[in-house]
Design a protein around this motif. Structure first.
Motif, short mmCIF file in Angstrom:
data_model
loop_
_atom_site.label_atom_id
_atom_site.label_comp_id
_atom_site.label_asym_id
_atom_site.label_seq_id
_atom_site.Cartn_x
_atom_site.Cartn_y
_atom_site.Cartn_z
N GLN A 402 -1.98 7.91 134.62
CA GLN A 402 -2.24 7.12 133.42
C GLN A 402 -2.64 8.02 132.25
O GLN A 402 -3.34 9.01 132.43
N ILE A 403 -2.17 7.63 131.05
CA ILE A 403 -2.69 8.24 129.83
C ILE A 403 -3.51 7.17 129.13
O ILE A 403 -3.03 6.08 128.85
N LYS A 404 -4.78 7.47 128.89
CA LYS A 404 -5.69 6.49 128.29
C LYS A 404 -6.09 6.95 126.89
O LYS A 404 -6.44 8.11 126.69
N ILE A 405 -6.02 6.02 125.93
CA ILE A 405 -6.44 6.29 124.57
C ILE A 405 -7.79 5.63 124.35
O ILE A 405 -7.97 4.45 124.68
N TRP A 406 -8.73 6.39 123.79
CA TRP A 406 -10.11 5.93 123.63
C TRP A 406 -10.51 5.91 122.16
O TRP A 406 -10.09 6.77 121.38
N ASP A 407 -11.32 4.91 121.80
CA ASP A 407 -11.95 4.86 120.48
C ASP A 407 -13.31 5.56 120.61
O ASP A 407 -14.17 5.12 121.37
N LEU A 408 -13.49 6.64 119.86
CA LEU A 408 -14.71 7.44 120.00
C LEU A 408 -15.95 6.70 119.51
O LEU A 408 -17.00 6.74 120.15
N LYS A 409 -15.84 5.99 118.38
CA LYS A 409 -17.02 5.32 117.83
C LYS A 409 -17.52 4.21 118.74
O LYS A 409 -18.72 4.03 118.92
N GLU A 410 -16.57 3.46 119.33
CA GLU A 410 -16.95 2.34 120.20
C GLU A 410 -17.06 2.75 121.66
O GLU A 410 -17.53 1.96 122.49
N ARG A 411 -16.58 3.97 121.98
CA ARG A 411 -16.55 4.45 123.37
C ARG A 411 -15.83 3.49 124.29
O ARG A 411 -16.27 3.18 125.40
N THR A 412 -14.68 2.96 123.83
CA THR A 412 -13.92 2.00 124.61
C THR A 412 -12.47 2.46 124.78
O THR A 412 -11.93 3.16 123.91
N ASN A 413 -11.87 2.06 125.88
CA ASN A 413 -10.46 2.34 126.16
C ASN A 413 -9.61 1.32 125.40
O ASN A 413 -9.67 0.12 125.66
N VAL A 414 -8.82 1.80 124.41
CA VAL A 414 -8.09 0.88 123.53
C VAL A 414 -6.61 0.78 123.88
O VAL A 414 -5.94 -0.15 123.42
N ALA A 415 -6.06 1.70 124.65
CA ALA A 415 -4.64 1.63 125.01
C ALA A 415 -4.40 2.49 126.24
O ALA A 415 -5.11 3.47 126.49
N ASN A 416 -3.37 2.09 127.02
CA ASN A 416 -2.96 2.85 128.20
C ASN A 416 -1.45 3.05 128.16
O ASN A 416 -0.71 2.13 127.76
N PHE A 417 -1.00 4.23 128.55
CA PHE A 417 0.43 4.53 128.57
C PHE A 417 0.86 4.84 130.00
O PHE A 417 0.70 5.96 130.48
N PRO A 418 1.39 3.85 130.72
CA PRO A 418 1.91 4.12 132.07
C PRO A 418 3.36 4.60 132.00
O PRO A 418 4.02 4.47 130.97
N GLY A 419 3.84 5.14 133.08
CA GLY A 419 5.24 5.56 133.11
C GLY A 419 5.46 6.84 133.88
O GLY A 419 6.51 7.04 134.49
N HIS A 420 4.49 7.74 133.85
CA HIS A 420 4.61 8.98 134.62
C HIS A 420 4.36 8.71 136.10
O HIS A 420 3.80 7.67 136.49
N SER A 421 4.76 9.66 136.92
CA SER A 421 4.39 9.64 138.33
C SER A 421 3.77 11.00 138.65
O SER A 421 4.27 12.03 138.21
N GLY A 422 2.68 10.97 139.37
CA GLY A 422 1.95 12.19 139.65
C GLY A 422 0.85 12.42 138.64
O GLY A 422 0.82 11.79 137.57
N PRO A 423 -0.09 13.31 138.93
CA PRO A 423 -1.21 13.58 138.01
C PRO A 423 -0.71 14.07 136.65
O PRO A 423 0.26 14.82 136.56
N ILE A 424 -1.40 13.64 135.58
CA ILE A 424 -1.08 14.11 134.24
C ILE A 424 -1.57 15.56 134.11
O ILE A 424 -2.72 15.86 134.44
N THR A 425 -0.71 16.44 133.63
CA THR A 425 -1.07 17.86 133.55
C THR A 425 -1.45 18.30 132.15
O THR A 425 -2.23 19.24 131.98
N SER A 426 -0.89 17.64 131.10
CA SER A 426 -1.20 18.07 129.74
C SER A 426 -0.84 16.97 128.75
O SER A 426 0.11 16.20 128.98
N ILE A 427 -1.62 16.87 127.66
CA ILE A 427 -1.29 15.96 126.57
C ILE A 427 -1.50 16.70 125.25
O ILE A 427 -2.31 17.63 125.18
N ALA A 428 -0.74 16.30 124.22
CA ALA A 428 -0.86 16.96 122.92
C ALA A 428 -0.53 15.96 121.82
O ALA A 428 0.49 15.25 121.90
N PHE A 429 -1.37 15.89 120.79
CA PHE A 429 -1.12 15.07 119.62
C PHE A 429 -0.44 15.92 118.55
O PHE A 429 -0.81 17.07 118.33
N SER A 430 0.53 15.31 117.88
CA SER A 430 1.18 15.99 116.77
C SER A 430 0.31 15.92 115.53
O SER A 430 -0.45 14.97 115.34
N GLU A 431 0.46 16.92 114.66
CA GLU A 431 -0.31 16.95 113.42
C GLU A 431 0.09 15.81 112.49
O GLU A 431 -0.65 15.45 111.58
#
Length: 533
Positions: A402-431
């Motif tokens: 799972q890839i989970k997106i969090w809101d830092l101010k509220e400390r809450t999970n706001v979105a999840n991105f399923p689709g991969h299989s196996g442990p997530i190894t890396s994530i990167a946000f574009s500028e």
């Protein structure tokens, strides 16, 4: 005539008479009554067992004696004229044994008694049910009250933790940068003692995000002129390789980062537990930072201060002063291996993830953990973490794909991105602020649109291709991935324009120089390589 017991209305076996009431009783029954009440049952006058008088010769004989004719036999007399008296008379049969109507009446009486008893039992059952129901309602109400009180206590503790730094109750003691790296130096807190996110911190995050968003909108309309063009980038070749940075006895460079303000400064973390700061232009090691007790898996350069950050499976995050080559803070935010590290855009806060299922947000000046959160619904180890360029949201990867997106101010999970299989190894946000690249142990890289919260592109790699590192360049024009080898893609078209296979082992890190003037990569072959024209 027969004597009748005044209590049982039956012929007594051992008759006695009470001098108080002059009534006849069965001795066994009257003794029991006296023992319980101490009175005569007829007139309730005081009576004791010693006052009872036994009766002998309870019946008067009906035969004639041997004395003078015409005289009746005496009762207990001394002559021989005693009749046929009976010492133990035979009890008469009860009426129920003598007639069918009496038997039917006895049965009817017994049936009525049984029905009355059944009715009484039903009433008692109903009463018991009502009492049980009432007790259950009370128990439920008590549970609700306990839950509410627990929630209020938790809120009060958070408020207290928030107020303590403001009130000056806790004065963090930062270790002077000149102090050598002593075990435990800079330890700011114990696990579980959170400083809290104050309104000032939240406002600071919001203000920084507003500035960055405005700058990004202006910058996003044009590509920097200094940026290397795709046709030039496609001609890059290896120009340098350095293998002496880390120990040869424990081979492997596991982490890589470039200083944002001066990309000639390279930061690496190795399996030999060391952190190395390397200058590309002079090809010299600027600092060797020792202190971790296990391999170093994540490293981050501070953009404006001469500080670097490192994380390790030894459950610590260390903050280092590069000029002094010393550890100035040890952040103990986790109980398990620290798997991810990311610096907030303000330069004042660190995000970390761990296989203890928590992510933590820490202040780099004091080393204090401000908040620490886990997703209780999933209960899964975190494998990586990365801030969005604006700093108000961030992403984490998990062992369960799972890839989970969090809101830092509220400390809450706001979105999840399923689709991969196996442990997530890396994530990167574009500028650019709305692309997210993710990789897992499924030989694929997925691109996500944060505005629509959906996967819009999947880069399917060769079978058994491992991806260990993902990074966009500072303009968001190129995407680099490192793993089995190094591949560079141009964004929007998402076509491969460059492919390096120079590492003899797995590539663990890849990074872009300023305006993509060069590309750096590290691998398990203990080498740091540079690519350019």
């Amino acid at each position: 005539m027969a004597l009748i017991c005044s209590i049982s209305n039956e012929v007594p076996e051992h008759p006695c008479v009470s001098p108080v009431s002059n009534h006849v009783y069965e001795r066994r029954l009257i003794e029991k009554y006296i023992a319980e009440n101490g009175t005569d049952p007829v007139n309730n006058q005081p009576l004791s067992e010693e006052q009872l008088i036994d009766i002998k010769g309870a019946r008067i004989g009906n035969g004639h004696g041997n004395g003078s004719p015409g005289k009746s036999g005496s009762v207990g007399g001394g002559g021989s004229g005693v009749g046929n008296s009976v010492a133990h008379p035979i009890r008469p049969k009860p009426p129920s044994a003598t007639s069918i109507p009496a038997i039917l009446k006895a049965l009817q009486d017994e049936w009525d008694a049984v029905m009355l008893h059944s009715f009484t039992l039903r009433q008692q059952l109903q009463t018991t049910r009502q009492e049980l129901s009432h007790a259950l309602y009370q128990h439920d109400a008590a549970c609700r009250v306990i839950a509410r009180l627990t929630k209020e206590v938790t809120a009060a503790r958070e408020a207290l933790a928030t107020l303590k730094p403001q009130a000056g109750l806790i004065v963090p003691q930062a270790v002077p940068s000149a102090q050598p790296n002593v075990a435990g130096a800079g330890e700011a807190m114990d696990l579980g003692e959170l400083a809290g996110m104050t309104p000032e911190i939240i406002q600071k995050l919001q203000d920084k995000a507003t500035v960055l968003t405005t700058e990004r909108k202006k910058r996003g309309k044009t590509v920097p002129e200094e940026l290397v063009k795709p046709e030039e980038l496609s001609k890059y070749r290896q120009v340098a390789s350095h293998v002496g940075l880390h120990s040869a006895s424990i081979p492997g460079i596991l982490a890589l980062d470039l200083c944002p303000s001066d990309t000639n400064k390279i930061l690496t973390g190795g399996a030999d537990k060391n952190v190395i700061v390397f200058d590309k232009s002079s090809e010299q090691i600027l600092a060797t930072l020792k202190g971790h007790t296990k391999k170093v898996t994540s490293v981050v350069f501070h953009p404006s201060q001469e500080l670097v950050f490192s994380a390790s499976p030894d459950a610590t995050i260390r903050i280092w002063s590069v000029p002094n080559a010393s550890c100035v803070q040890v952040v103990r935010a986790h109980e398990g291996s620290v798997t991810g590290l990311s610096l907030h855009a303000t330069g004042d806060y660190l995000l970390s993830s761990s296989d203890d299922q928590y992510w933590a947000f820490s202040d780099i000046q004091t080393g204090r953990v401000l908040t620490k959160v886990t997703d209780e619904s999933s209960g899964c180890a975190l494998t990586c973490a990365q801030f969005h360029p604006d700093g108000l949201i961030f992403g984490t990867g998990t062992m369960d794909s799972q890839i989970k997106i969090w809101d830092l101010k509220e400390r809450t999970n706001v979105a999840n991105f399923p689709g991969h299989s196996g442990p997530i190894t890396s994530i990167a946000f574009s500028e650019n602020g709305y692309y997210l690249a993710t990789a897992a142990d499924d030989s694929s890289v997925k691109l996500w649109d944060l505005r629509k919260l959906k996967n819009f592109k999947t880069l399917q790699l060769d079978n058994n291709f491992e991806v260990k590192s993902l990074i966009f360049d500072q303009s968001g024009t190129y995407l680099a991935l490192g793993g089995t080898d190094v591949q560079i893609y141009i964004c929007k078209q998402w076509t491969e324009i460059l492919h390096f296979t120079e590492h003899s082992g797995l590539t663990t890190g890849v990074a872009f120089g300023h305006h993509a003037k060069f590309i750096a990569s590290t691998g398990m072959d203990r080498s740091l390589k540079f690519y350019s024209l």
